[in-house]
Design a protein around this motif. Sequence first.
Motif, PDB file in Angstrom:
ATOM      1  N   SER A   1      85.592  27.823  22.717  1.00 58.95           N
ATOM      2  CA  SER A   1      86.996  28.190  22.529  1.00 58.95           C
ATOM      3  C   SER A   1      87.117  29.702  22.354  1.00 58.95           C
ATOM      4  CB  SER A   1      87.564  27.467  21.311  1.00 58.95           C
ATOM      5  OG  SER A   1      86.852  27.892  20.181  1.00 58.95           O
ATOM      6  N   SER A   2      88.315  30.195  22.577  1.00 63.66           N
ATOM      7  CA  SER A   2      88.542  31.637  22.488  1.00 63.66           C
ATOM      8  C   SER A   2      90.029  31.886  22.356  1.00 63.66           C
ATOM      9  CB  SER A   2      88.031  32.323  23.751  1.00 63.66           C
ATOM     10  OG  SER A   2      88.450  33.671  23.771  1.00 63.66           O
ATOM     11  N   ASP A   3      90.407  32.997  21.688  1.00 59.47           N
ATOM     12  CA  ASP A   3      91.828  33.323  21.687  1.00 59.47           C
ATOM     13  C   ASP A   3      92.152  34.445  22.663  1.00 59.47           C
ATOM     14  OD1 ASP A   3      90.646  33.765  18.625  1.00 59.47           O
ATOM     15  OD2 ASP A   3      91.114  35.597  19.754  1.00 59.47           O
ATOM     16  N   LEU A   4      91.140  34.822  23.443  1.00 63.17           N
ATOM     17  CA  LEU A   4      91.394  35.831  24.481  1.00 63.17           C
ATOM     18  C   LEU A   4      91.703  35.127  25.791  1.00 63.17           C
ATOM     19  CD1 LEU A   4      88.745  38.610  23.998  1.00 63.17           C
ATOM     20  CD2 LEU A   4      91.194  38.957  24.304  1.00 63.17           C
ATOM     21  N   LEU A   5      92.913  35.383  26.274  1.00 61.95           N
ATOM     22  CA  LEU A   5      93.391  34.669  27.454  1.00 61.95           C
ATOM     23  C   LEU A   5      93.875  35.693  28.473  1.00 61.95           C
ATOM     24  CD1 LEU A   5      94.030  31.645  28.064  1.00 61.95           C
ATOM     25  CD2 LEU A   5      96.371  32.149  27.358  1.00 61.95           C
ATOM     26  N   VAL A   6      93.599  35.426  29.740  1.00 60.56           N
ATOM     27  CA  VAL A   6      94.149  36.303  30.772  1.00 60.56           C
ATOM     28  C   VAL A   6      94.510  35.459  31.992  1.00 60.56           C
ATOM     29  CG1 VAL A   6      91.839  36.961  31.553  1.00 60.56           C
ATOM     30  CG2 VAL A   6      93.743  38.436  32.103  1.00 60.56           C
ATOM     31  N   GLY A   7      95.632  35.787  32.607  1.00 65.76           N
ATOM     32  CA  GLY A   7      96.061  35.055  33.793  1.00 65.76           C
ATOM     33  C   GLY A   7      95.693  35.837  35.038  1.00 65.76           C
TER      34      GLY A   7
ATOM     35  N   ARG B   1      97.921  24.615  41.901  1.00 64.74           N
ATOM     36  CA  ARG B   1      97.048  24.133  40.824  1.00 64.74           C
ATOM     37  C   ARG B   1      96.760  25.248  39.826  1.00 64.74           C
ATOM     38  NH1 ARG B   1      91.759  20.970  42.547  1.00 64.74           N
ATOM     39  NH2 ARG B   1      91.463  21.177  40.317  1.00 64.74           N
ATOM     40  N   THR B   2      96.532  24.860  38.586  1.00 68.56           N
ATOM     41  CA  THR B   2      96.118  25.810  37.563  1.00 68.56           C
ATOM     42  C   THR B   2      94.693  25.451  37.161  1.00 68.56           C
ATOM     43  OG1 THR B   2      98.374  25.997  36.773  1.00 68.56           O
ATOM     44  CG2 THR B   2      96.649  26.720  35.275  1.00 68.56           C
ATOM     45  N   ILE B   3      93.789  26.390  37.326  1.00 66.96           N
ATOM     46  CA  ILE B   3      92.382  26.125  37.050  1.00 66.96           C
ATOM     47  C   ILE B   3      91.909  27.092  35.974  1.00 66.96           C
ATOM     48  CG2 ILE B   3      90.043  26.089  38.036  1.00 66.96           C
ATOM     49  CD1 ILE B   3      91.427  25.487  40.772  1.00 66.96           C
ATOM     50  N   GLU B   4      91.173  26.567  35.011  1.00 67.09           N
ATOM     51  CA  GLU B   4      90.708  27.427  33.928  1.00 67.09           C
ATOM     52  C   GLU B   4      89.213  27.696  34.075  1.00 67.09           C
ATOM     53  OE1 GLU B   4      92.464  26.259  30.207  1.00 67.09           O
ATOM     54  OE2 GLU B   4      91.192  27.669  29.097  1.00 67.09           O
ATOM     55  N   ALA B   5      88.838  28.943  33.862  1.00 69.87           N
ATOM     56  CA  ALA B   5      87.424  29.321  33.868  1.00 69.87           C
ATOM     57  C   ALA B   5      87.177  30.179  32.631  1.00 69.87           C
ATOM     58  CB  ALA B   5      87.099  30.105  35.137  1.00 69.87           C
ATOM     59  N   TRP B   6      85.930  30.431  32.334  1.00 67.33           N
ATOM     60  CA  TRP B   6      85.642  31.313  31.185  1.00 67.33           C
ATOM     61  C   TRP B   6      84.383  32.115  31.449  1.00 67.33           C
ATOM     62  CZ3 TRP B   6      81.224  31.228  28.023  1.00 67.33           C
ATOM     63  CH2 TRP B   6      80.341  30.163  28.256  1.00 67.33           C
ATOM     64  N   PHE B   7      84.239  33.212  30.717  1.00 66.99           N
ATOM     65  CA  PHE B   7      83.008  33.993  30.795  1.00 66.99           C
ATOM     66  C   PHE B   7      82.867  34.833  29.539  1.00 66.99           C
ATOM     67  CE2 PHE B   7      86.251  36.704  32.868  1.00 66.99           C
ATOM     68  CZ  PHE B   7      86.105  37.875  32.141  1.00 66.99           C
ATOM     69  N   GLU B   8      81.680  35.334  29.346  1.00 63.22           N
ATOM     70  CA  GLU B   8      81.438  36.286  28.259  1.00 63.22           C
ATOM     71  C   GLU B   8      80.538  37.377  28.811  1.00 63.22           C
ATOM     72  OE1 GLU B   8      80.013  34.587  24.554  1.00 63.22           O
ATOM     73  OE2 GLU B   8      79.394  36.568  23.823  1.00 63.22           O
TER      74      GLU B   8
ATOM     75  N   PRO C   1      98.499  38.410  27.918  1.00 62.18           N
ATOM     76  CA  PRO C   1      99.535  37.757  27.141  1.00 62.18           C
ATOM     77  C   PRO C   1     100.235  38.645  26.103  1.00 62.18           C
ATOM     78  CG  PRO C   1      97.370  36.800  26.668  1.00 62.18           C
ATOM     79  CD  PRO C   1      97.161  37.884  27.665  1.00 62.18           C
ATOM     80  N   GLY C   2      99.631  39.754  25.713  1.00 62.48           N
ATOM     81  CA  GLY C   2     100.288  40.577  24.688  1.00 62.48           C
ATOM     82  C   GLY C   2     100.066  40.004  23.298  1.00 62.48           C
ATOM     83  N   PRO C   3     100.711  40.617  22.274  1.00 64.84           N
ATOM     84  CA  PRO C   3     100.447  40.242  20.877  1.00 64.84           C
ATOM     85  C   PRO C   3     100.717  38.771  20.564  1.00 64.84           C
ATOM     86  CG  PRO C   3     101.669  42.305  20.988  1.00 64.84           C
ATOM     87  CD  PRO C   3     101.603  41.774  22.387  1.00 64.84           C
ATOM     88  N   ASP C   4     101.669  38.128  21.243  1.00 63.90           N
ATOM     89  CA  ASP C   4     101.955  36.719  20.905  1.00 63.90           C
ATOM     90  C   ASP C   4     100.886  35.758  21.432  1.00 63.90           C
ATOM     91  OD1 ASP C   4     102.427  36.583  23.606  1.00 63.90           O
ATOM     92  OD2 ASP C   4     104.471  35.817  23.447  1.00 63.90           O
ATOM     93  N   GLY C   5      99.971  36.263  22.230  1.00 61.65           N
ATOM     94  CA  GLY C   5      98.867  35.429  22.707  1.00 61.65           C
ATOM     95  C   GLY C   5      99.264  34.410  23.761  1.00 61.65           C
ATOM     96  N   LYS C   6     100.511  34.488  24.263  1.00 60.28           N
ATOM     97  CA  LYS C   6     100.972  33.485  25.235  1.00 60.28           C
ATOM     98  C   LYS C   6     101.298  34.148  26.561  1.00 60.28           C
ATOM     99  CE  LYS C   6     102.968  30.362  21.857  1.00 60.28           C
ATOM    100  NZ  LYS C   6     103.966  30.719  20.848  1.00 60.28           N
TER     101      LYS C   6
ATOM    102  N   VAL D   1      86.170  34.983  27.121  1.00 57.64           N
ATOM    103  CA  VAL D   1      87.490  35.183  27.733  1.00 57.64           C
ATOM    104  C   VAL D   1      87.819  33.962  28.589  1.00 57.64           C
ATOM    105  CG1 VAL D   1      88.867  36.634  29.278  1.00 57.64           C
ATOM    106  CG2 VAL D   1      87.095  37.683  27.841  1.00 57.64           C
ATOM    107  N   HIS D   2      88.999  33.417  28.388  1.00 54.24           N
ATOM    108  CA  HIS D   2      89.453  32.314  29.240  1.00 54.24           C
ATOM    109  C   HIS D   2      90.372  32.879  30.324  1.00 54.24           C
ATOM    110  CE1 HIS D   2      88.437  28.502  26.863  1.00 54.24           C
ATOM    111  NE2 HIS D   2      87.657  29.471  26.456  1.00 54.24           N
ATOM    112  N   VAL D   3      90.155  32.405  31.533  1.00 58.32           N
ATOM    113  CA  VAL D   3      90.938  32.906  32.671  1.00 58.32           C
ATOM    114  C   VAL D   3      91.740  31.741  33.242  1.00 58.32           C
ATOM    115  CG1 VAL D   3      90.832  34.220  34.817  1.00 58.32           C
ATOM    116  CG2 VAL D   3      88.966  34.401  33.182  1.00 58.32           C
ATOM    117  N   ILE D   4      93.045  31.942  33.360  1.00 58.55           N
ATOM    118  CA  ILE D   4      93.921  30.923  33.939  1.00 58.55           C
ATOM    119  C   ILE D   4      94.177  31.336  35.392  1.00 58.55           C
ATOM    120  CG2 ILE D   4      96.138  29.730  33.727  1.00 58.55           C
ATOM    121  CD1 ILE D   4      94.381  29.411  31.271  1.00 58.55           C
TER     122      ILE D   4
END
Length: 224
Positions: free
Chosen positions: A98-104, A171-178, A117-122, A143-146
Amino acid sequence: MLSWLPENISTYGGDIDSLMYHIYYITGVWFLLTYGVIIVFLLRYRRQEGQKAAYVRGDSLTQASWLLVPLLIVLALDLWIDFQGSEVWAKIKIDAPSSDLLVGVTGKQFNWEIAYPGPDGKLGTADDLEMENELHVPVNKVVHVILRSKDVIHSFFLPNLRLKQDVMPGRTIEAWFEATKPGRYPLPCAELCGFGHSGMEGSLIVHSLDEYEKWVQKNWPNKP
Ligand SMILES: [Cu+2]
């Protein structure tokens, strides 16, 4: 050996690479073996005076075994690769940390649209920051990537992170990396997506934590 792969800066890159090497070695040995046999047979059974070619149909088990034995070996090796790969696959595709870093990231002919997403995280709210072709992330953070597409199929490819994921319209696909090392790395599109495909290349910018904090402060000065 085989150090021609791009530099690995991904926490799970080593797993992918060892799987790759595994496949290279298996197929490499098999390649040499089959071509070795072909060459030996070409020389040994070449045209000879007074000897007619035989028509071999593989009716007897001894003859058929020339096909059946390699078939079984290849099948066993294949299952071995699948077995080894399933562990890596589960680690990356199923048990994402899990992570709170999100990027589209949205692919379109012929750019990557990156949304933070900016400060609201959305994502999809007023404080989002959008830019083209620049993916900024901090080092040593998940980092989660949408992933989305606006038009055709693209492929989100980070060679240094050993991450490649098709991006599909609808489709919306989620990936992640570090990422484990600061720097600038290529982010090409790896799916032929039209006339400008070859120019569709963004950058992944991995910041040190200090630098990333500065980047955030610059873009969202009021961030709490
Ligand atoms: Cu593309």
